[in-house]
Design a protein around this motif. Structure first.
Motif, mmCIF file in Angstrom:
data_model
loop_
_atom_site.group_PDB
_atom_site.id
_atom_site.type_symbol
_atom_site.label_atom_id
_atom_site.label_comp_id
_atom_site.label_asym_id
_atom_site.label_seq_id
_atom_site.Cartn_x
_atom_site.Cartn_y
_atom_site.Cartn_z
ATOM 1 N N UNK A 1 1.062 -1.326 0.032
ATOM 2 C CA UNK A 1 0.110 0.212 0.337
ATOM 3 C C UNK A 1 0.343 1.366 0.043
ATOM 4 N N UNK A 2 2.002 0.786 0.326
ATOM 5 C CA UNK A 2 2.838 2.235 0.521
ATOM 6 C C UNK A 2 3.801 2.812 -0.629
ATOM 7 N N UNK A 3 3.209 1.411 -1.664
ATOM 8 C CA UNK A 3 4.824 1.932 -2.715
ATOM 9 C C UNK A 3 4.187 3.336 -3.832
ATOM 10 N N UNK A 4 4.710 3.771 -4.366
ATOM 11 C CA UNK A 4 4.831 4.535 -5.022
ATOM 12 C C UNK A 4 3.824 4.461 -6.610
ATOM 13 N N UNK A 5 2.799 3.836 -6.368
ATOM 14 C CA UNK A 5 2.135 3.211 -7.459
ATOM 15 C C UNK A 5 1.451 3.817 -7.452
ATOM 16 N N UNK B 1 6.512 -0.258 -12.201
ATOM 17 C CA UNK B 1 5.185 -0.114 -11.698
ATOM 18 C C UNK B 1 5.288 -1.493 -11.615
ATOM 19 N N UNK B 2 4.677 -2.833 -12.391
ATOM 20 C CA UNK B 2 4.587 -3.987 -12.803
ATOM 21 C C UNK B 2 5.487 -4.567 -12.315
ATOM 22 N N UNK B 3 7.132 -4.074 -12.272
ATOM 23 C CA UNK B 3 8.014 -5.188 -11.970
ATOM 24 C C UNK B 3 8.120 -5.055 -10.526
ATOM 25 N N UNK B 4 8.008 -3.665 -9.897
ATOM 26 C CA UNK B 4 7.643 -3.359 -8.581
ATOM 27 C C UNK B 4 6.744 -4.223 -7.785
ATOM 28 N N UNK B 5 6.019 -5.156 -8.332
ATOM 29 C CA UNK B 5 4.584 -5.694 -7.739
ATOM 30 C C UNK B 5 5.303 -7.072 -7.461
ATOM 31 N N UNK C 1 17.322 -2.813 -15.101
ATOM 32 C CA UNK C 1 16.261 -2.453 -14.521
ATOM 33 C C UNK C 1 16.464 -2.576 -13.123
ATOM 34 N N UNK C 2 15.687 -2.215 -11.787
ATOM 35 C CA UNK C 2 16.128 -2.159 -9.967
ATOM 36 C C UNK C 2 16.400 -3.602 -9.987
ATOM 37 N N UNK C 3 17.209 -4.609 -9.100
ATOM 38 C CA UNK C 3 16.811 -5.686 -8.252
ATOM 39 C C UNK C 3 15.635 -5.715 -7.467
ATOM 40 N N UNK C 4 15.649 -6.699 -7.193
ATOM 41 C CA UNK C 4 14.222 -7.385 -6.541
ATOM 42 C C UNK C 4 14.683 -6.727 -4.998
ATOM 43 N N UNK C 5 15.601 -6.753 -4.575
ATOM 44 C CA UNK C 5 16.403 -6.425 -2.908
ATOM 45 C C UNK C 5 15.911 -4.901 -2.779
ATOM 46 N N UNK C 6 15.256 -4.092 -4.184
ATOM 47 C CA UNK C 6 15.119 -3.073 -3.094
ATOM 48 C C UNK C 6 13.508 -2.801 -3.766
ATOM 49 N N UNK C 7 12.335 -3.659 -3.639
ATOM 50 C CA UNK C 7 11.835 -3.341 -3.607
ATOM 51 C C UNK C 7 10.851 -4.650 -2.516
ATOM 52 N N UNK C 8 11.704 -5.754 -2.022
ATOM 53 C CA UNK C 8 11.478 -6.591 -1.612
ATOM 54 C C UNK C 8 10.586 -6.173 0.312
ATOM 55 N N UNK C 9 8.936 -6.410 0.174
ATOM 56 C CA UNK C 9 8.065 -5.990 1.070
ATOM 57 C C UNK C 9 8.544 -6.862 2.928
ATOM 58 N N UNK D 1 -4.081 -5.634 -15.440
ATOM 59 C CA UNK D 1 -4.977 -4.053 -15.926
ATOM 60 C C UNK D 1 -3.732 -2.965 -16.786
ATOM 61 N N UNK D 2 -2.187 -3.452 -15.748
ATOM 62 C CA UNK D 2 -0.867 -1.944 -16.237
ATOM 63 C C UNK D 2 -0.463 -2.787 -17.753
ATOM 64 N N UNK D 3 -0.081 -4.074 -17.649
ATOM 65 C CA UNK D 3 0.258 -4.842 -19.006
ATOM 66 C C UNK D 3 -0.867 -4.676 -19.827
ATOM 67 N N UNK D 4 -1.618 -4.543 -19.624
ATOM 68 C CA UNK D 4 -2.824 -4.575 -20.907
ATOM 69 C C UNK D 4 -2.982 -3.120 -21.177
ATOM 70 N N UNK D 5 -2.869 -2.412 -20.358
ATOM 71 C CA UNK D 5 -2.972 -0.820 -21.251
ATOM 72 C C UNK D 5 -1.892 -0.808 -21.361
ATOM 73 N N UNK D 6 -0.499 -0.698 -20.932
ATOM 74 C CA UNK D 6 0.598 -0.410 -22.039
ATOM 75 C C UNK D 6 0.076 -1.219 -23.325
ATOM 76 N N UNK D 7 -0.353 -2.287 -23.307
ATOM 77 C CA UNK D 7 0.083 -2.793 -24.431
ATOM 78 C C UNK D 7 -1.068 -2.272 -25.855
#
Length: 230
Positions: free
Chosen positions: A89-93, A111-115, A170-178, A212-218
């Motif tokens: 919830x606190x992510x900048x998405x 945003x997709x990658x972060x999630x 791309x960002x590494x997963x360590x940066x966004x692991x909750x 939803x984000x990926x379909x919007x991108x498409x």
């Protein structure tokens, strides 16, 4: 649908999921599966969307099965309140439709990658905790494992897509692991069930965002100004 019918349908669906390859899979001249040496951006985006769609579908069915088997009816309202307890919830998405329409393709992808990256460890953790249940059905355990595996392949596909579309790293997963510290404790069964239910509910919400984000991108690739959220 009865619980028995649901379990049989889910077992059949799990078996059918085995035929879904990875976003970066290709067939060689002998028909064997191998890692693609080259794949078009459009084809990769289509494959990534297919994975996101199935991940959301599996998460939705897993949440329903868990709810029917383990969650008292009085707590079913937790499904609607769960968004306020989600660790992302606190992510900048972006959350609202107007925000989504305004952000760039770059931020949609990131945003997709972060999630995706934020849920890799929680889903592995959820596998472990569900195995402690005496009566957790195989269909639920198998689906949770399938989601964990497909999240990793989806991460790889989105990372390559970012490099193709944005020509950047791309960002590494360590940066966004909750953090899982607030979940990784031994609780009485009712509290443990509520915790796992919250995790499943939150993941389902975020899986829908990924799709939803990926379909919007498409859509933006073919109709830049005519895309509306569905």
């Amino acid at each position: 649908m009865s619980l028995g019918s649901m379990l049989r349908a889910m077992r059949t669906f799990v078996c059918s999921l085995g035929s879904l390859g990875y976003p970066l899979d290709c067939k060689d001249d002998q028909g064997s599966i191998t890692r693609c040496t080259s794949i078009s951006q459009d084809k990769l985006l289509d494959r990534v969307i297919q994975h996101a769609e199935l991940i959301y579908r599996v998460s939705e069915e897993s949440c329903t099965l868990f709810e029917d088997m383990f969650v008292p009816f009085a707590l079913h309202s937790q499904r609607n309140r769960g968004g306020n307890m989600c660790m992302t919830k606190s992510f900048a998405i972006p959350g609202s439709k107007s925000e989504l329409q305004q952000i760039s393709d770059k931020w949609l992808l990131h945003s997709v990658l972060m999630l995706i990256q934020s849920w890799i460890e929680p889903m592995i953790y959820l596998q472990t905790t569900l195995e402690r249940y005496d009566d957790a059905p195989d269909a639920l355990l198998n689906k949770t494992k399938w989601v964990s595996d497909k999240l990793l392949s989806l991460e790889q596909g989105v990372a390559v897509l970012i490099r193709k579309m944005l020509d950047e790293g791309v960002f590494t997963s360590a940066e966004f692991t909750a953090s899982l510290e607030r979940y990784d404790v031994q609780l009485d069964m009712p509290d443990s069930v509520l915790r796992d239910y919250t995790l499943l509910t939150c993941f389902k919400k975020d899986a829908h965002k990924m799709e939803t984000f990926l379909k919007l991108l498409k859509c933006r690739q073919t109709d830049k100004f005519g895309c509306f959220l569905f």
